[in-house]
Design a protein around this motif. Structure first.
Motif, short mmCIF file in Angstrom:
data_model
loop_
_atom_site.label_atom_id
_atom_site.label_comp_id
_atom_site.label_asym_id
_atom_site.label_seq_id
_atom_site.Cartn_x
_atom_site.Cartn_y
_atom_site.Cartn_z
N HIS A 129 25.18 -49.14 -59.53
CA HIS A 129 24.96 -50.25 -60.52
C HIS A 129 26.07 -51.53 -60.06
CE1 HIS A 129 24.38 -46.80 -63.64
NE2 HIS A 129 23.21 -47.16 -63.31
N ILE A 130 25.26 -52.80 -60.42
CA ILE A 130 26.03 -53.95 -59.95
C ILE A 130 25.68 -54.72 -61.14
CG2 ILE A 130 26.55 -55.91 -58.53
CD1 ILE A 130 25.60 -54.10 -56.06
N SER A 131 26.70 -55.09 -61.86
CA SER A 131 26.80 -56.29 -62.92
C SER A 131 26.89 -57.86 -62.25
CB SER A 131 27.74 -56.07 -64.05
OG SER A 131 27.62 -57.22 -64.98
N LYS A 144 30.49 -59.42 -52.55
CA LYS A 144 30.75 -58.32 -51.66
C LYS A 144 30.21 -57.05 -51.96
CE LYS A 144 35.38 -60.22 -50.14
NZ LYS A 144 36.91 -59.75 -50.15
N ARG A 145 30.08 -56.70 -52.94
CA ARG A 145 29.31 -55.43 -53.53
C ARG A 145 28.15 -55.54 -53.29
NH1 ARG A 145 33.31 -54.83 -59.18
NH2 ARG A 145 35.01 -54.33 -57.95
N ILE A 146 27.25 -56.92 -53.30
CA ILE A 146 26.05 -56.90 -53.37
C ILE A 146 25.63 -56.47 -51.83
CG2 ILE A 146 23.81 -58.35 -53.42
CD1 ILE A 146 25.40 -59.68 -55.85
N ILE A 147 26.29 -57.28 -50.98
CA ILE A 147 25.99 -57.15 -49.51
C ILE A 147 26.25 -55.78 -48.87
CG2 ILE A 147 26.93 -57.90 -47.22
CD1 ILE A 147 27.59 -60.73 -48.56
N ALA A 148 27.33 -55.15 -49.32
CA ALA A 148 27.48 -53.70 -49.04
C ALA A 148 26.66 -52.86 -49.56
CB ALA A 148 29.02 -53.36 -49.73
N ALA A 149 25.94 -52.79 -50.81
CA ALA A 149 25.08 -51.94 -51.29
C ALA A 149 23.76 -52.52 -50.49
CB ALA A 149 24.77 -52.24 -52.56
N ALA A 150 23.38 -53.65 -50.39
CA ALA A 150 22.02 -53.96 -49.74
C ALA A 150 22.27 -53.35 -48.10
CB ALA A 150 21.87 -55.26 -49.76
N SER A 151 23.19 -53.56 -47.41
CA SER A 151 23.40 -52.97 -46.15
C SER A 151 23.32 -51.62 -45.83
CB SER A 151 24.67 -53.60 -45.53
OG SER A 151 25.78 -53.27 -45.97
N ALA A 152 23.83 -50.95 -46.86
CA ALA A 152 23.88 -49.42 -46.66
C ALA A 152 22.37 -48.94 -47.68
CB ALA A 152 24.84 -48.89 -47.90
N TYR A 159 22.61 -55.12 -63.57
CA TYR A 159 22.77 -55.49 -64.93
C TYR A 159 23.33 -56.75 -65.32
CZ TYR A 159 23.17 -50.45 -66.62
OH TYR A 159 22.83 -49.37 -66.96
N ASN A 160 23.03 -57.43 -66.26
CA ASN A 160 23.50 -58.82 -66.90
C ASN A 160 22.93 -59.63 -65.63
OD1 ASN A 160 25.00 -57.85 -69.24
ND2 ASN A 160 26.65 -57.07 -67.59
N PRO A 161 21.70 -59.66 -65.46
CA PRO A 161 21.17 -60.28 -64.13
C PRO A 161 21.11 -61.89 -64.38
CG PRO A 161 19.46 -59.39 -65.41
CD PRO A 161 20.71 -59.10 -66.10
N ARG A 162 20.71 -62.40 -65.67
CA ARG A 162 20.69 -63.73 -65.75
C ARG A 162 20.66 -64.25 -66.96
NH1 ARG A 162 15.82 -67.22 -66.37
NH2 ARG A 162 16.11 -69.24 -65.01
N SER A 163 21.41 -65.30 -67.27
CA SER A 163 21.61 -65.88 -68.74
C SER A 163 21.62 -67.23 -68.70
CB SER A 163 22.84 -65.46 -69.27
OG SER A 163 23.87 -65.95 -68.61
N SER A 217 17.44 -57.68 -69.77
CA SER A 217 16.51 -57.18 -68.62
C SER A 217 17.64 -56.49 -67.54
CB SER A 217 16.01 -58.22 -67.79
OG SER A 217 15.31 -59.28 -68.49
N LEU A 218 16.79 -55.35 -67.09
CA LEU A 218 17.47 -54.53 -65.96
C LEU A 218 16.76 -54.55 -64.95
CD1 LEU A 218 19.65 -52.00 -66.29
CD2 LEU A 218 17.94 -51.56 -64.58
N VAL A 219 17.13 -55.07 -63.72
CA VAL A 219 16.52 -55.16 -62.36
C VAL A 219 16.70 -53.97 -61.30
CG1 VAL A 219 15.86 -56.81 -60.54
CG2 VAL A 219 16.25 -57.79 -62.92
N ILE A 220 15.71 -53.34 -61.02
CA ILE A 220 15.87 -52.41 -60.09
C ILE A 220 15.19 -52.65 -58.69
CG2 ILE A 220 15.53 -49.83 -59.36
CD1 ILE A 220 15.49 -49.31 -62.43
N VAL A 221 15.95 -52.99 -57.61
CA VAL A 221 15.49 -53.18 -56.23
C VAL A 221 15.63 -51.86 -55.61
CG1 VAL A 221 15.91 -54.61 -54.49
CG2 VAL A 221 16.46 -55.71 -56.47
N GLY A 222 14.38 -51.54 -54.90
CA GLY A 222 14.15 -50.33 -54.06
C GLY A 222 14.95 -50.37 -52.82
#
Length: 241
Positions: A129-131, A144-152, A159-163, A217-222
């Protein structure tokens, strides 16, 4: 007694029996006004204390003080109170103030689990989960968390994707992930999961339209193995078929 309750994403069908029982046992219910409205049929003539956005500390402190005074208090959060909810803040306040009150936590169905069940089975393997809200977390840390999760190669639930205040955060997240993510990677979006205006749709990483996405909204990227078949988003666990 202070009971911190996860009420699920919005519908009674996704509320646990334990949560319903805890609400019925409470004398006073405290919560964000939108969430108190969701459980209104269960609160009856109980005292309900509502607060608006950005009043989390005030809300938790009020619930704690009422419990100290001997009341049975229910503090509610949507989804699970321990995932971007009030559970952690309550425990921080109680332990830092060294208060002698009983705090009980009641688990709830998270938005990610609710959304995943509507999309298919996208969370069958490792996920995170990443807010994208930077109100409490600095944006460089989120990046940093986005890059780490994507690279792994994690499946990522945003969560809280856009406002209105941060329209570009989801687009920036996708930009950071582009180096590691195939344009054909399935993406699922669920808006208002479990509520009256529930919507869902599937797209791909490369064709993602950010405009319809909002705070509900909640966005799930495979990940690299996620696929779509017969309108279902599926991430294989690794079984040999």
């Amino acid at each position: 007694m202070l009971t911190v309750i996860g009420i699920g994403p919005g519908s009674f069908a996704m509320m646990t029996q334990e949560a319903i029982a805890a609400l019925q046992e409470a004398e006073i219910v405290v919560g964000y006004k939108t969430y108190t409205h969701l459980v209104k049929p269960l609160t009856g003539d109980k005292q309900v204390i509502k607060t608006g956005m950005c009043k989390e500390i005030e809300r938790c402190q009020t619930a704690i003080e009422l419990a100290q005074a001997g009341h049975k208090v229910a503090l509610i959060s949507s989804g699970d109170a321990g995932i971007y909810g009030m559970a952690g803040l309550v425990l921080e306040l109680v332990t830092s103030q060294q208060l002698d009150i009983e705090v009980r936590l009641v688990a709830g169905i998270t938005a990610s689990i609710a959304a995943a069940s509507l999309l298919g089975a996208p969370l069958m393997h490792d996920f995170c989960h990443i807010s994208l809200s930077d109100l409490l977390t600095p944006w460089p840390v989120i990046e940093k968390r986005i890059i780490a999760a994507a690279s792994a190669d994690f499946v990522i639930c945003f969560y809280n994707p856009r406002s209105r205040g941060r329209e570009g955060h989801l687009a920036r997240a996708f930009e950071l992930m582009r180096e590691f993510t195939n344009p054909q990677t399935p993406v699922g979006v669920v808006k208002a999961a479990g509520r009256k205006k529930e919507q869902k749709w599937l797209t791909t990483f490369g064709e993602m339209d950010f405009e319809p996405v909002d705070m509900t909204s909640l966005v799930i990227v495979g990940n690299k193995t996620t696929f779509v078949r017969d309108g279902l988003m599926i991430t294989p666990r690794g079984y040999e078929l």
